[in-house]
Design a protein around this motif. Structure first.
Motif, PDB file in Angstrom:
ATOM      1  N   UNK A 112       0.521  -1.281   0.059  1.00  0.00           N
ATOM      2  CA  UNK A 112      -0.115  -0.211   0.037  1.00  0.00           C
ATOM      3  C   UNK A 112       0.504   0.691   0.064  1.00  0.00           C
ATOM      4  N   UNK A 113       1.366   1.958   0.862  1.00  0.00           N
ATOM      5  CA  UNK A 113       2.498   2.393   1.062  1.00  0.00           C
ATOM      6  C   UNK A 113       3.602   2.781   0.276  1.00  0.00           C
ATOM      7  N   UNK A 114       4.237   2.262  -0.347  1.00  0.00           N
ATOM      8  CA  UNK A 114       4.943   1.271  -1.425  1.00  0.00           C
ATOM      9  C   UNK A 114       4.103   1.893  -2.980  1.00  0.00           C
ATOM     10  N   UNK A 115       2.767   1.399  -3.229  1.00  0.00           N
ATOM     11  CA  UNK A 115       2.754   1.826  -4.241  1.00  0.00           C
ATOM     12  C   UNK A 115       1.830   3.189  -4.732  1.00  0.00           C
ATOM     13  N   UNK A 116       1.460   3.798  -2.929  1.00  0.00           N
ATOM     14  CA  UNK A 116       1.590   5.236  -3.120  1.00  0.00           C
ATOM     15  C   UNK A 116       2.476   5.810  -3.941  1.00  0.00           C
ATOM     16  N   UNK A 117       3.749   5.726  -2.696  1.00  0.00           N
ATOM     17  CA  UNK A 117       5.282   6.755  -3.065  1.00  0.00           C
ATOM     18  C   UNK A 117       5.136   6.368  -4.445  1.00  0.00           C
ATOM     19  N   UNK A 118       4.832   4.917  -5.129  1.00  0.00           N
ATOM     20  CA  UNK A 118       5.202   5.324  -7.373  1.00  0.00           C
ATOM     21  C   UNK A 118       4.236   6.238  -7.614  1.00  0.00           C
ATOM     22  N   UNK A 119       3.133   6.595  -6.973  1.00  0.00           N
ATOM     23  CA  UNK A 119       1.816   7.015  -7.911  1.00  0.00           C
ATOM     24  C   UNK A 119       2.695   9.327  -7.076  1.00  0.00           C
ATOM     25  N   UNK A 120       2.532   9.328  -6.343  1.00  0.00           N
ATOM     26  CA  UNK A 120       2.633  10.682  -5.618  1.00  0.00           C
ATOM     27  C   UNK A 120       4.160  11.822  -6.318  1.00  0.00           C
ATOM     28  N   UNK A 121       5.120  11.865  -7.345  1.00  0.00           N
ATOM     29  CA  UNK A 121       5.657  12.632  -7.768  1.00  0.00           C
ATOM     30  C   UNK A 121       5.215  13.019  -8.841  1.00  0.00           C
ATOM     31  N   UNK A 122       4.604  11.455  -9.696  1.00  0.00           N
ATOM     32  CA  UNK A 122       3.147  12.005 -10.619  1.00  0.00           C
ATOM     33  C   UNK A 122       1.919  12.476 -10.648  1.00  0.00           C
ATOM     34  N   UNK A 123       1.746  12.905  -9.211  1.00  0.00           N
ATOM     35  CA  UNK A 123       0.264  13.919  -9.236  1.00  0.00           C
ATOM     36  C   UNK A 123       1.084  15.314  -9.292  1.00  0.00           C
ATOM     37  N   UNK A 124       2.356  15.443  -8.247  1.00  0.00           N
ATOM     38  CA  UNK A 124       2.968  16.204  -7.684  1.00  0.00           C
ATOM     39  C   UNK A 124       3.107  17.171  -8.929  1.00  0.00           C
ATOM     40  N   UNK A 125       3.327  16.632 -10.037  1.00  0.00           N
ATOM     41  CA  UNK A 125       3.976  17.517 -11.211  1.00  0.00           C
ATOM     42  C   UNK A 125       3.420  17.891 -11.904  1.00  0.00           C
ATOM     43  N   UNK A 126       1.891  16.836 -11.966  1.00  0.00           N
ATOM     44  CA  UNK A 126       0.613  16.691 -12.759  1.00  0.00           C
ATOM     45  C   UNK A 126       0.440  18.454 -12.569  1.00  0.00           C
ATOM     46  N   UNK A 127       0.485  18.450 -11.027  1.00  0.00           N
ATOM     47  CA  UNK A 127       0.014  20.148 -10.286  1.00  0.00           C
ATOM     48  C   UNK A 127       0.252  20.580 -10.896  1.00  0.00           C
ATOM     49  N   UNK A 128       1.679  20.928 -10.889  1.00  0.00           N
ATOM     50  CA  UNK A 128       2.749  21.707 -10.965  1.00  0.00           C
ATOM     51  C   UNK A 128       3.407  22.474 -12.303  1.00  0.00           C
ATOM     52  N   UNK A 129       3.141  21.645 -13.287  1.00  0.00           N
ATOM     53  CA  UNK A 129       3.907  21.505 -14.433  1.00  0.00           C
ATOM     54  C   UNK A 129       2.643  20.866 -15.916  1.00  0.00           C
ATOM     55  N   UNK A 130       2.046  19.986 -15.102  1.00  0.00           N
ATOM     56  CA  UNK A 130       0.815  19.557 -16.114  1.00  0.00           C
ATOM     57  C   UNK A 130       1.128  18.222 -16.658  1.00  0.00           C
ATOM     58  N   UNK A 131       0.184  17.404 -17.318  1.00  0.00           N
ATOM     59  CA  UNK A 131       0.922  15.562 -17.309  1.00  0.00           C
ATOM     60  C   UNK A 131       1.477  15.917 -18.662  1.00  0.00           C
ATOM     61  N   UNK A 132       2.120  16.217 -20.334  1.00  0.00           N
ATOM     62  CA  UNK A 132       2.617  16.485 -20.513  1.00  0.00           C
ATOM     63  C   UNK A 132       2.296  15.947 -22.513  1.00  0.00           C
ATOM     64  N   UNK A 133       2.235  16.081 -22.962  1.00  0.00           N
ATOM     65  CA  UNK A 133       2.253  15.418 -24.721  1.00  0.00           C
ATOM     66  C   UNK A 133       2.873  14.349 -25.179  1.00  0.00           C
ATOM     67  N   UNK A 134       3.109  13.792 -24.535  1.00  0.00           N
ATOM     68  CA  UNK A 134       4.135  12.496 -24.303  1.00  0.00           C
ATOM     69  C   UNK A 134       3.646  11.214 -24.066  1.00  0.00           C
ATOM     70  N   UNK A 135       2.705  11.071 -23.533  1.00  0.00           N
ATOM     71  CA  UNK A 135       1.700   9.656 -23.485  1.00  0.00           C
ATOM     72  C   UNK A 135       0.084  10.265 -22.267  1.00  0.00           C
ATOM     73  N   UNK A 136      -0.609   9.276 -22.985  1.00  0.00           N
ATOM     74  CA  UNK A 136      -1.988   9.670 -22.942  1.00  0.00           C
ATOM     75  C   UNK A 136      -1.963   9.450 -21.244  1.00  0.00           C
ATOM     76  N   UNK A 137      -2.643   9.973 -20.552  1.00  0.00           N
ATOM     77  CA  UNK A 137      -3.382   9.178 -19.183  1.00  0.00           C
ATOM     78  C   UNK A 137      -3.678   8.293 -19.173  1.00  0.00           C
TER      79      UNK A 137
END
Length: 265
Positions: A112-137
């Motif tokens: 549980x904790x490790x899975x959340x830790x894997x996702x957190x950086x993508x959520x933070x970057x998406x909030x700050x800089x957006x998801x981007x144009x390279x991959x379908x969310x």
């Protein structure tokens, strides 16, 4: 059962190795962001979630396997030296409740904790800089969703190893050796195998989930964009879930049989 799980959670929250492991889990992605920025030649303000995924996404979950190993070993065998199990049984708890409370705690912390830790950086970057144009969310969300199953498979294996060894330290040492051997065999199979090795090892299954199918370039508003295809075949989804859950069930059931035998002796 609930009181046992609550007690194990309290113990883990106050264990120094557990605390250091969890802090490291949530700190490492930011170091990865820094390296990712260097690789891309961009500042943090220009680093999107998709670009970070392409540079560091496959590496982080594999590195975090060591956190699963540590947290599971501490949950299953961390109190083996202080006779806590004997006290729990003397308090009227059955063998099965004592064992399965540790398995549930190990899954909560190790997966549980490790899975959340894997996702957190993508959520933070998406909030700050957006998801981007390279991959379908939408496509990568499916990949992230099934990524949890090889983690459960790993956790089940580490639970069995810790049950066999009978201590957290011994479980970590042997689990580390298993990861090392599996990594070597996975690399050998990648070079020599003429068949699909995806589901032989949890590592190869995880690597397949985090690998894109193909890529191509297109021009949008005068800018060249590289698009990466992360669409997920139904076969990958089904086999990942089934194989992971079957093997995890075999591991924890075998661990229970070991636990019962040791307890009788």
């Amino acid at each position: 059962m609930y009181n046992l799980i609550k007690s194990h959670n309290f113990t883990l929250r106050h264990d120094m190795l557990t605390i250091i492991t969890v802090i490291s889990l949530f700190a490492l992605p930011y170091i990865g962001m820094w390296f990712s920025g260097i690789l891309e030649g961009v500042s943090f303000g220009d680093l999107t979630s998709s670009r970070f995924l392409l540079n560091m996404g496959a590496a982080l979950p594999e590195i975090f396997l060591f956190a699963i190993m540590i947290l599971v070993a501490k949950a299953v065998g961390g109190d083996s030296s202080d006779k806590t199990i004997n006290y729990e049984m003397a308090s009227g708890h059955s063998r099965s409740r004592v064992y399965w409370s540790r398995i549930i705690t190990g899954l909560l912390w190790g997966v549980g904790i490790v899975f959340v830790a894997c996702l957190v950086p993508y959520g933070i970057l998406a909030l700050i800089n957006g998801w981007g144009d390279n991959i379908s969310l939408e496509e990568i969300a499916v990949r992230f969703a099934i990524m949890i199953f090889p983690m459960i498979r790993f956790a089940g294996l580490f639970m069995l190893i810790t049950s066999l060894v009978g201590s957290a330290g011994g479980g970590m040492a042997l689990s580390y050796g298993i990861i090392f051997i599996e990594t070597i065999f996975d690399a050998v199979f990648e070079e020599l195998a003429a068949f699909d090795r995806t589901y032989i090892f949890a590592l190869s299954n995880l690597a397949k989930i985090l690998s894109y199918n193909n890529s191509w370039e297109f021009v949008e508003n005068g800018k060249v964009i590289t698009w990466f295809d992360y669409s997920t075949p139904n076969e990958l989804i089904l086999k990942t879930i089934v194989v992971s859950l079957v093997l995890a069930t075999v591991y924890v059931t075998a661990g229970y049989l070991v636990f019962k035998k040791k307890d009788k002796n």
